[in-house]
Design an enzyme around this catalytic site. Structure first.
Site: not given
Lengths: 646, 646
Positions: A65, A69, A96, A160, A465
């Site tokens: 979770e 930002p 969230t 909420g 690679e």
């Protein structure tokens, strides 16, 4: 979810048919085209099916979770964290919903856009949280429609936090999470998988533990597919909760929410928000070391590992959900110690598969964007259809313009000052540029002692690679063959090969050698003479910024350069050199000189003019050695070219 | 065309755009699906374009004219001749129109059906002749519509012979070939390529040589694409004619009609019909040897070779059209001596490509019908779309029923008596059946001294490729593993390999080993035990006539068993083992026991009951060894099975 609240519920079914108008039209579109080989059943399942399959197979899994930002720079960092933590193989991540942060907007920091980026650009199965209190039905429907449009398939339905201190029920409004669950099922049928929150200690606002269990049951019966729990501190708390749930008829998966303690202050804050009590035995350990961050984190990891072990050993728990607080170290360590962090899980294809439902059948891409997959996804996001199996006529859809080089998921992870240190505060000529390319390849520090860890065309250090070709690449870059993409030839290595393997086990993977570089017109002139000798073996496309295009490809057909043969499957050819899309890539590749490099310098400055000169005069060249069973001849081609020049 | 007549003309263009409502809708359908790699440009060109390309490349070519047969048996023979002569690489064949033989009907001997078979079942570019006199506009339009529906793309427009002795112009009717050319262009726009007849000596009914040239010009200007000439005896006759044509502005290709003299009587009859005169120098040779067929034929071959050489050496002639009179030997010999017979020309795909425009993109088929391509074409003729590249969702279209085992292009080339000699007048047990299979594999005569050159599932002797497996196949057939289809594994042989190669040069072809057989339930029981050891390597499908189906394939996905990697191309996978179509094939494969074998015997006879027993009780098994780079393990599987049984 840590600080989420919830209340009431009602009734419904727990297994629904995969119908619904939206998913119906999607599948009919699928039928109108060639089928794709199902390389990885995962890609075609809904989250709840994946969960069920992993449980049936006795496979343990984890999920992560994150919260959105606050700044654009933090968003860039979070996206890189998605990429890094995605490598461990989470079953899903969730993002969230922060009502205060304009969560449904198009801002790069919104919950919606972060979830969108996780799905589309990082290829992660993603749950978007959504809260309902203090919102109108239309707002909610709008958010859900947007989520659907962006390819999100899973919603965590929450109440909420109420706006004021004293919370009052609104008539006709969304008062409880169950209202949101019902609304989603009413308006979107079975399109979304729905997750709801469970409280092992009971919701702090619930009348009682038992009443809270009944509310949970109502949410499930209203159409929720699984439950993620609030954090808890003792395994027995969860196991009791789970038994209590089962006792009242809740049969869907219940996933324990794990919170590795990472610091004294974050723990205190969390406890305050979630109204949980920290058990005395934990307080006893923590209080004495509260100023020693490292010690607390170590203790938190120990505690989480031992709790997770107990949960998994109980046989009742198949998946673990981690509250990461957007941090990497503690969670990763817990996962590694539990042995469920699967670094480099088998790649279904040689590139990272997008998790957008529209792209789930995508199994071929042009090689050009190999180091810029996010740009490729961005530029093809409007396509209705993704080529599968063959490049086919999907070369006709136009690529979107790439003007927004600073879109947060496209921009360089490094700030301007760092880029200048890597690429040179002051360039003295084309040779300074050769040097930058060479340092990037070798990994050696440049003349000012800085390592070049990214380039405008490659945001990450050299792929393992490509490392196979390091010596040759170094040699040619020094002399002005400025390579930006390459792969070695491979003649049937096992699909489980740790470096070049991909796809299911028991198969064989193949590659044609590929080399793509910028170089001067003098070198191109010599190269073209040399290529005459290799006419039947090497395909080339050579183009400058004005679009002057030199090629020996007889027509506009794509050349498959990566393919795999698997037991009981059709052939997969996930990477092609496609002459049509090369011209779109060309624009992007040339523009990156200016957008990412030249613009670091003052206008009219000598450094900027050097980059501008290269942009204006160099050619972008791609070479394919078709004879994959023989030794790669492209190095010989380049050597012959230098010989001719001398 | 030898005995065709023609008269008047008018004006038009010679190069037209490739538009037209019909071809327009066809190309839009193409756009809605994946593109196919153009393995062979030939497949996508119209006849006139192929002709032009061959001419531009300086490639010499030939074409072959046939007339419709009178009996059904003759039709079967003619179709085999198409297959054999098709191997020499004619640019096209043409089928004459015989008004007396109901040429537009559905009879297996009609011009229409023979041309249809040549295109659809033999994969030959085909021109259908059509005459117009004594026919109504509606008749003609009906014939043309039918031809179009059947996939015919080229018409030779002729007047035809008038009904009575004295020919009279009909007002408003079709009086001349030019009327037919105009009608085709009016009604079908540019759909058809149109060929018209030219008379190097002038048409016998024309007022003069010059008048006839003007008529020819009118036909060309009315929309004809090229000209094939009446036969002639001296090269200079043709070369003069060609120059005369050019002088009056005829610029389209003019193809000389070549008639290798094959016998005294056929020559005399031909001369009578065509009203041509045999030059004295030829008469002088032929008359003395008129009773020696071989001598005349040898002379005819010499004469034709020398005339063709002179024509080709003139630099004016690029293609030669042969009046075969439905015979093979003389024409083939001329062609071989000229060096333009290209036995086994490069195969664009491992199976013969159909010439039907709808199938031109077809590039993948299930392996099951490898030896019965005509049945496969028959059973998929109603498909709108052909899978290209991937088997994909074209596995959903239903296969047509195969009830008409005696359709002339599906039935065995051998009559009942011959089949009985090969497969046994009287069977004494299952072992007699094993013996038939074994003799077919070894090529050795059976106990009655007859070679087994075909089987119900294989109309032709063993393929060269299968010959690679001969020893192992013999061993297992002796013991009751009754093989009907197989291929060895191949790990990257050059595409030019004479036995297993296909596709453009410079490529590599690959195969997974495949084995398909009938066998008893006892052997199946043991086999299933053995297969457990090979679970991860070998895919199997085992089914009996009732449809009881045992497989380890995890889903209904096809397994690619033949694929090719080519320079500058996408991967081609022309052959797959498709579990869905295997069930359709199963019905056909089991029914062939009854339809082709059991029914040779009296009802209730022991022989018939043996075949019926096998039909009712045996299983059809297919095995794929997925590990193509290793030695084929399927023989070991079978050996292990026998060991287990002992």
């Amino acid at each position: 979810m840590v600080n989420e609240t919830q209340h009431t519920c009602s009734a419904s079914s727990s297994s629904r048919s995969d119908g619904g108008s939206s998913s119906g039209s999607e599948s009919s579109k699928d039928n109108s085209r060639c089928s794709t080989p199902v390389l990885d059943a995962d890609r075609h399942e809904r989250l709840r099916e994946k969960m069920r399959r992993r449980q049936d197979a006795g496979d343990k899994w984890f999920s992560l979770e994150f919260f959105p930002p606050r700044t654009a720079n933090a968003a860039v960092n979070l996206i890189s964290r998605f990429d890094r933590m995605g490598a461990g193989g989470p079953l899903f991540i969730d993002v969230t919903w922060h009502p205060a942060g304009d969560p449904g907007s198009d801002k790069e920091t919104s919950s919606m856009i972060i979830a969108n980026t996780a799905v589309n650009y990082c290829g992660l199965e993603t749950i978007l949280h959504m809260t309902c209190c203090n919102q109108t039905k239309d707002d909610i429907t709008g958010h859900l429609q947007k989520a659907k449009r962006l390819g999100l398939k899973n919603i965590m339905a929450l109440r909420g936090d109420p706006a004021g201190e004293e919370w009052e029920e609104e008539v006709d409004g969304f008062n409880y999470a169950v209202d949101l669950v019902k609304h989603i099922r009413n308006e979107f049928d079975d399109y979304f998988d729905i997750c709801v929150a469970g409280y092992p200690k009971g919701h702090p606002e619930a009348e009682s533990y038992e009443a809270d269990l009944r509310h949970l049951k109502e949410k499930v019966f209203a159409g929720a597919d699984f439950i993620i729990t609030q954090l808890f501190f003792r395994p027995e708390t969860f196991l009791k909760f789970m038994k209590d749930c089962q006792a009242i008829g809740i049969t869907c998966p219940i996933i324990p929410g794990i919170f590795p303690i990472q610091g004294y202050h974050s723990l205190r804050q969390l406890v305050k928000l979630s109204k949980l009590e920290v058990p005395q035995e934990i307080k006893d350990v923590i209080e004495p070391i509260k100023d020693n961050d490292a010690a607390i984190r170590n203790y938190g990891v120990e505690l989480a590992v031992s709790m997770c072990r107990e949960l998994l050993d109980s046989g009742m728990v198949h998946g673990l959900h981690f509250y990461t607080l957007n941090r990497e170290v503690a969670t990763t360590e817990v996962l590694k110690r539990l042995g469920i962090w699967k670094e480099d899980p088998r790649r279904p294809l040689p590139w990272a598969v997008s998790a957008h439902p529209k792209r789930r059948v995508e199994d071929v891409r042009p090689i050009f964007w190999a180091s810029r997959p996010k740009s490729y996804i961005y530029r093809t996001q409007e396509w209705d259809d993704f080529p599968n199996g063959r490049w086919g006529n999907s070369s006709s859809p136009a690529f979107g313009e790439l003007k927004d080089y600073y879109l947060f998921y496209l921009k360089s992870k490094s700030p301007r000052e760092e880029l200048l240190k890597m690429w040179g505060e002051e360039l003295t000529g084309e040779e300074s540029v050769f040097e930058v390319f060479t340092c990037y390849i070798t990994g050696e520090p440049n003349r000012n002692g800085y390592k070049v860890t990214c380039m405008p065309w490659n945001d990450d250090p050299l792929a393992t690679e490509t490392n196979l070709l390091k010596d040759q690449l170094e040699k040619v870059n020094r002399r002005g063959i400025l390579t930006i993409n390459s792969q070695p030839n491979i003649n049937g290595k096992p699909s489980t090969d740790p470096i070049v393997g991909w796809g299911p086990s028991g198969g064989y993977v193949f590659q044609k050698a590929y080399l793509e570089f910028f170089t001067s017109s003098e070198i191109v002139t010599a190269l073209l003479k040399v290529l005459k000798k290799y006419e039947l073996r090497v395909n080339y496309h050579i183009v400058n910024v004005k679009g002057q295009n030199i090629t020996n490809a007889p027509d506009l057909q794509p050349n498959a350069v990566t393919w795999g043969i698997f037991p009981g499957r059709e052939i997969i050819q996930p990477t092609v050199v496609d002459p049509v899309s090369f011209l779109s890539w060309k624009d992007e590749a040339f523009a990156l000189w200016i957008e990412q490099w030249a613009k670091l310098y003052e206008e009219e400055s000598p450094s900027r003019m050097i980059i501008q000169y290269i942009h204006d005069n160099y050619y972008l060249v791609n070479l394919v050695d078709n004879d994959f069973p023989l030794e790669n001849c492209l190095w010989q081609v380049v050597e012959d070219t230098f010989e001719l020049l001398n």
